[in-house]
Design a protein around this motif. Sequence first.
Motif, PDB file in Angstrom:
ATOM      1  N   THR A  11     -12.175  -2.669   4.379  1.00 29.02           N
ATOM      2  CA  THR A  11     -11.143  -2.904   5.384  1.00 29.02           C
ATOM      3  C   THR A  11     -10.080  -3.752   4.722  1.00 29.02           C
ATOM      4  O   THR A  11     -10.391  -4.805   4.161  1.00 29.02           O
ATOM      5  CB  THR A  11     -11.713  -3.698   6.580  1.00 29.02           C
ATOM      6  N   PHE A  12      -8.859  -3.275   4.738  1.00 36.77           N
ATOM      7  CA  PHE A  12      -7.768  -4.047   4.160  1.00 36.77           C
ATOM      8  C   PHE A  12      -6.675  -4.236   5.197  1.00 36.77           C
ATOM      9  O   PHE A  12      -6.446  -3.375   6.034  1.00 36.77           O
ATOM     10  CB  PHE A  12      -7.141  -3.331   2.958  1.00 36.77           C
ATOM     11  N   GLU A  13      -6.020  -5.349   5.075  1.00 37.54           N
ATOM     12  CA  GLU A  13      -4.844  -5.613   5.879  1.00 37.54           C
ATOM     13  C   GLU A  13      -3.776  -6.024   4.892  1.00 37.54           C
ATOM     14  O   GLU A  13      -4.016  -6.905   4.072  1.00 37.54           O
ATOM     15  CB  GLU A  13      -5.141  -6.780   6.819  1.00 37.54           C
ATOM     16  N   PHE A  14      -2.647  -5.367   4.888  1.00 34.48           N
ATOM     17  CA  PHE A  14      -1.636  -5.786   3.930  1.00 34.48           C
ATOM     18  C   PHE A  14      -0.237  -5.474   4.418  1.00 34.48           C
ATOM     19  O   PHE A  14      -0.032  -4.742   5.392  1.00 34.48           O
ATOM     20  CB  PHE A  14      -1.900  -5.198   2.546  1.00 34.48           C
ATOM     21  N   THR A  15       0.722  -6.060   3.742  1.00 31.31           N
ATOM     22  CA  THR A  15       2.119  -5.828   4.068  1.00 31.31           C
ATOM     23  C   THR A  15       2.633  -4.754   3.138  1.00 31.31           C
ATOM     24  O   THR A  15       2.644  -4.934   1.930  1.00 31.31           O
ATOM     25  CB  THR A  15       2.935  -7.119   3.853  1.00 31.31           C
ATOM     26  N   PRO A  16       3.022  -3.615   3.685  1.00 28.41           N
ATOM     27  CA  PRO A  16       3.464  -2.530   2.820  1.00 28.41           C
ATOM     28  C   PRO A  16       4.839  -2.805   2.216  1.00 28.41           C
ATOM     29  O   PRO A  16       5.561  -3.676   2.700  1.00 28.41           O
ATOM     30  CB  PRO A  16       3.524  -1.334   3.757  1.00 28.41           C
ATOM     31  N   ALA A  35      14.247   1.421  11.151  1.00 29.41           N
ATOM     32  CA  ALA A  35      12.821   1.381  11.490  1.00 29.41           C
ATOM     33  C   ALA A  35      12.080   0.513  10.472  1.00 29.41           C
ATOM     34  O   ALA A  35      12.457   0.434   9.312  1.00 29.41           O
ATOM     35  CB  ALA A  35      12.239   2.781  11.503  1.00 29.41           C
ATOM     36  N   TYR A  36      11.058  -0.163  10.963  1.00 29.61           N
ATOM     37  CA  TYR A  36      10.245  -0.975  10.052  1.00 29.61           C
ATOM     38  C   TYR A  36       8.799  -1.003  10.541  1.00 29.61           C
ATOM     39  O   TYR A  36       8.510  -0.671  11.698  1.00 29.61           O
ATOM     40  CB  TYR A  36      10.794  -2.392   9.936  1.00 29.61           C
ATOM     41  N   ILE A  37       7.903  -1.398   9.647  1.00 34.97           N
ATOM     42  CA  ILE A  37       6.492  -1.518   9.999  1.00 34.97           C
ATOM     43  C   ILE A  37       6.274  -2.926  10.511  1.00 34.97           C
ATOM     44  O   ILE A  37       6.545  -3.895   9.809  1.00 34.97           O
ATOM     45  CB  ILE A  37       5.605  -1.192   8.785  1.00 34.97           C
ATOM     46  N   ASP A  38       5.822  -3.018  11.748  1.00 34.65           N
ATOM     47  CA  ASP A  38       5.692  -4.307  12.399  1.00 34.65           C
ATOM     48  C   ASP A  38       4.272  -4.832  12.225  1.00 34.65           C
ATOM     49  O   ASP A  38       3.315  -4.185  12.619  1.00 34.65           O
ATOM     50  CB  ASP A  38       6.029  -4.135  13.886  1.00 34.65           C
ATOM     51  N   GLY A  39       4.171  -5.993  11.655  1.00 36.70           N
ATOM     52  CA  GLY A  39       2.858  -6.611  11.506  1.00 36.70           C
ATOM     53  C   GLY A  39       2.074  -5.989  10.385  1.00 36.70           C
ATOM     54  O   GLY A  39       2.587  -5.142   9.658  1.00 36.70           O
ATOM     55  N   PRO A  40       0.832  -6.387  10.249  1.00 36.26           N
ATOM     56  CA  PRO A  40       0.056  -5.891   9.118  1.00 36.26           C
ATOM     57  C   PRO A  40      -0.323  -4.433   9.293  1.00 36.26           C
ATOM     58  O   PRO A  40      -0.390  -3.925  10.402  1.00 36.26           O
ATOM     59  CB  PRO A  40      -1.195  -6.770   9.140  1.00 36.26           C
ATOM     60  N   LEU A  41      -0.530  -3.821   8.175  1.00 36.47           N
ATOM     61  CA  LEU A  41      -0.983  -2.441   8.144  1.00 36.47           C
ATOM     62  C   LEU A  41      -2.488  -2.485   7.867  1.00 36.47           C
ATOM     63  O   LEU A  41      -2.936  -3.257   7.028  1.00 36.47           O
ATOM     64  CB  LEU A  41      -0.218  -1.760   7.031  1.00 36.47           C
ATOM     65  N   ASN A  42      -3.256  -1.701   8.589  1.00 36.72           N
ATOM     66  CA  ASN A  42      -4.710  -1.691   8.413  1.00 36.72           C
ATOM     67  C   ASN A  42      -5.172  -0.431   7.711  1.00 36.72           C
ATOM     68  O   ASN A  42      -4.724   0.654   8.064  1.00 36.72           O
ATOM     69  CB  ASN A  42      -5.410  -1.732   9.766  1.00 36.72           C
ATOM     70  N   CYS A  97      -0.887   1.476  11.683  1.00 46.46           N
ATOM     71  CA  CYS A  97       0.135   0.442  11.773  1.00 46.46           C
ATOM     72  C   CYS A  97       1.083   0.744  12.923  1.00 46.46           C
ATOM     73  O   CYS A  97       1.038   1.827  13.512  1.00 46.46           O
ATOM     74  CB  CYS A  97       0.918   0.296  10.467  1.00 46.46           C
ATOM     75  N   LYS A  98       1.906  -0.239  13.230  1.00 46.11           N
ATOM     76  CA  LYS A  98       2.882  -0.056  14.299  1.00 46.11           C
ATOM     77  C   LYS A  98       4.267   0.061  13.675  1.00 46.11           C
ATOM     78  O   LYS A  98       4.661  -0.773  12.866  1.00 46.11           O
ATOM     79  CB  LYS A  98       2.823  -1.255  15.248  1.00 46.11           C
ATOM     80  N   ILE A  99       4.967   1.120  14.028  1.00 44.67           N
ATOM     81  CA  ILE A  99       6.329   1.312  13.533  1.00 44.67           C
ATOM     82  C   ILE A  99       7.292   1.006  14.678  1.00 44.67           C
ATOM     83  O   ILE A  99       7.092   1.466  15.806  1.00 44.67           O
ATOM     84  CB  ILE A  99       6.526   2.754  13.020  1.00 44.67           C
ATOM     85  N   VAL A 100       8.283   0.194  14.388  1.00 40.64           N
ATOM     86  CA  VAL A 100       9.280  -0.141  15.391  1.00 40.64           C
ATOM     87  C   VAL A 100      10.620   0.414  14.931  1.00 40.64           C
ATOM     88  O   VAL A 100      10.975   0.302  13.750  1.00 40.64           O
ATOM     89  CB  VAL A 100       9.369  -1.671  15.590  1.00 40.64           C
TER      90      VAL A 100
END
Length: 149
Positions: A19-24, A34-41, A61-64
């Motif tokens: 399991t990884f969580e990181f900032t792309p 558009a951007y990726i909000d918060g960590p990507l899992n 991940c959440k895209i905003v």
Amino acid sequence: MVIDVKKLKISGKYQTDFTFEFTPEENLLLLPDAYIDGPLNVIGTLELHEDDCYVDGTVNCKIVGKCARCVELAEYNFTEEFSVKYVRANPDLEEFEYVYKSGLVDLRQAVSEIISLNQPQIIYCKEECKGLCPICGSNLNEKDCNCKY
Ligand SMILES: [Zn+2]
Ligand SMILES: [Zn+2]
């Protein structure tokens, strides 16, 4: 985003969950603003067969971005399953292959490509978004402007 295959081998195992969580990296998305909000899992399993690593996982991940109809902020839940193979660095590599060196599998490149290839082309604040009035520009989700069009 790095899995130590050497360690895995030493411990006599051929499979591991991760399991990884990181900032792309930035600029992965083509949609303007558009951007990726918060960590990507990234969750998954790596299996070792000889020197080849087979990785199965899911990227979340959440895209905003901006709604294509009303230009308000919109959220998009990105979920994509993937299966990739990493081969050990060697002189006969094919260009498209994912490679690992020194016994370390780094998933960053594969995950970035999965997002690039599967990103939304368009997002909406909600499915039934009414958009903007072409005459007065009012947000028709918020009010009915009575323009005739
Ligand atoms: Zn909208
Ligand atoms: Zn109007």
